[in-house]
Scaffold this active site. Structure first.
Site, PDB file in Angstrom:
ATOM      1  N   CYS A  62      -2.480  40.005  30.075  1.00  0.00           N
ATOM      2  CA  CYS A  62      -3.811  39.723  30.646  1.00  0.00           C
ATOM      3  C   CYS A  62      -3.771  38.893  31.922  1.00  0.00           C
ATOM      4  O   CYS A  62      -4.530  39.137  32.862  1.00  0.00           O
ATOM      5  CB  CYS A  62      -4.637  38.985  29.604  1.00  0.00           C
ATOM      6  SG  CYS A  62      -3.764  37.565  28.951  1.00  0.00           S
ATOM      7  N   HIS A 111      -9.330  34.093  32.761  1.00  0.00           N
ATOM      8  CA  HIS A 111      -8.094  33.484  33.267  1.00  0.00           C
ATOM      9  C   HIS A 111      -8.232  33.330  34.780  1.00  0.00           C
ATOM     10  O   HIS A 111      -8.448  34.302  35.512  1.00  0.00           O
ATOM     11  CB  HIS A 111      -6.891  34.382  32.968  1.00  0.00           C
ATOM     12  CG  HIS A 111      -6.470  34.393  31.522  1.00  0.00           C
ATOM     13  ND1 HIS A 111      -7.073  33.639  30.547  1.00  0.00           N
ATOM     14  CD2 HIS A 111      -5.466  35.085  30.890  1.00  0.00           C
ATOM     15  CE1 HIS A 111      -6.469  33.872  29.376  1.00  0.00           C
ATOM     16  NE2 HIS A 111      -5.492  34.738  29.559  1.00  0.00           N
TER      17      HIS A 111
END
Ligand SMILES: N[C@@H](CC=O)C(=O)O
Length: 361
Positions: free
Chosen positions: A158, A251
């Protein structure tokens, strides 16, 4: 579409599995017809299996509530009811490798959210906007597995989606050196604050295995196809710091980069604005209209404000400026459980369908 493709979710009760269930509700091309998990959930309806552990912000879709969860290890039985599967399981790496190959050998395409096969030479690891051409190795993989229809495609870790797309759009200027620091949400570890109270008011400067993935996986994404295998690129040199921060989703990355041929700031902004990949060309249902969005404001992108851009599938950038040691620095952001996990995998499946790799059995 009258006849939707039948999708199975192997690992459907975990956090990423639940995201698949949520994203596939009313999907125009795919319909969930099978959910598989560990033997402890097998035999229960999906609603019973996720009772008290449903983590999505929307209710369990009606269409899946009464699906009886199957045992993921009963590969032939699960494969019989689907055209392809998404796989997001929590097992040992060697077990996942064997499980995914067993599904592929039944003639079933596997879109994997797991890391197990990310470095298998003939398994493409795909960000659809960047390296769809790596799908070419599927022919060699099918030969190795002895199937004319099954195969495995992996999705990368990710965190790399928060900085690789912006660097990729600048390939023409040849990035040579990259320093990246990622500030990663707790959902990346499959957890909420209730399950991980240590993360409240805290930062943990270590995520096992994450820095290696952040440094190496981009090179495979930028690799070339040679004799039915992906050969990783040898530049740019990347060094990474990966930090767990107290946010639920998203993120964020800070990036320092030098180039062989230093672009102007305007050239970078134009490259980001103009970049379109295969999903945008094909108009895939989950593709963001604008792949990379640049924020002019000094305090953007922000995790909470901007992670849901384009349904969580858009990539953000901001704070582009010249640096004293490197050529430039900037900030990047992507939604880790949407673009970085289940959403990215659904986009891969849409690409595979559009390119003719997934068909009704
Ligand atoms: N390995 C990642 C998973 C992505 O969300 C992490 O720990 O954050």
């Amino acid at each position: 579409m009258a006849n939707k493709l039948k999708a199975g979710i192997v690992g459907g009760t975990g956090m990423v599995g639940q995201r698949f269930v949520q994203l596939l509700d009313n999907h125009p091309w795919f319909e969930v017809t099978a959910i598989a998990a560990s033997s402890s959930s097998a035999g229960k309806t999906y609603e019973e299996a996720v009772r008290n552990r449903w983590k999505m912000s929307t209710p369990i879709p009606e269409q899946v509530k009464n699906i009886v969860v199957q045992d993921a290890s009963k590969v032939e039985e699960v494969a019989a009811g689907v055209d392809f599967i998404f796989c997001a399981v929590d097992m040992k790496k060697e077990e996942i490798k064997a499980l995914e190959e067993a599904y592929a050998k039944t003639g079933t395409p596997v879109v994997s959210n797991n890391s197990a096969h990310r470095w298998t030479p003939d398994v493409p690891m795909i960000i659809p906007e960047i390296n769809h051409a790596h799908l070419d190795v599927i022919a060699a993989q099918r030969k190795r597995l002895g199937t004319s229809t099954g195969f495995i495609v992996a999705k990368p870790n990710c965190s790399i989606q928060s900085y690789v797309p912006q660097l990729h759009a600048l390939q023409a200027f040849k990035p040579t050196k990259v320093v990246v620091s990622t500030y990663q949400a707790i959902s990346g570890a499959g957890k909420s604050f209730a399950e991980w109270p240590e993360m409240v008011d805290n930062v943990i400067p270590y995520i096992g295995g994450e820095e290696e993935k952040s440094e190496q996986e981009p090179l495979r994404i930028w690799g070339r196809v040679e004799n039915g295998e992906i050969v990783k690129a040898d530049s740019p040199l990347i060094t990474a710091h990966c930090i767990r921060v107290p946010v639920t989703d998203g993120h964020l990355a800070t990036v320092l980069v030098s180039f062989e041929r230093k672009p102007s700031k305007e050239q970078i902004l134009e490259a980001w604005r103009a970049y379109r990949g295969r999903p945008q060309e094909l108009g895939l249902p989950s593709a963001p209209k604008q792949f990379i969005t640049y924020f002019e404001e000094n305090d953007r992108p922000q995790t909470k404000l901007d992670r849901d851009l384009e349904g969580g599938m858009g990539i953000s950038a901001g704070r582009l400026r010249e640096d004293t040691l490197f050529d430039y620095k900037f900030v990047g952001l992507s939604h880790n459980t949407l673009r970085g996990a289940a959403g990215g995998a659904v986009l891969i499946a849409e690409l595979l369908k559009a390119e003719g790799y997934i068909q009704p059995k």
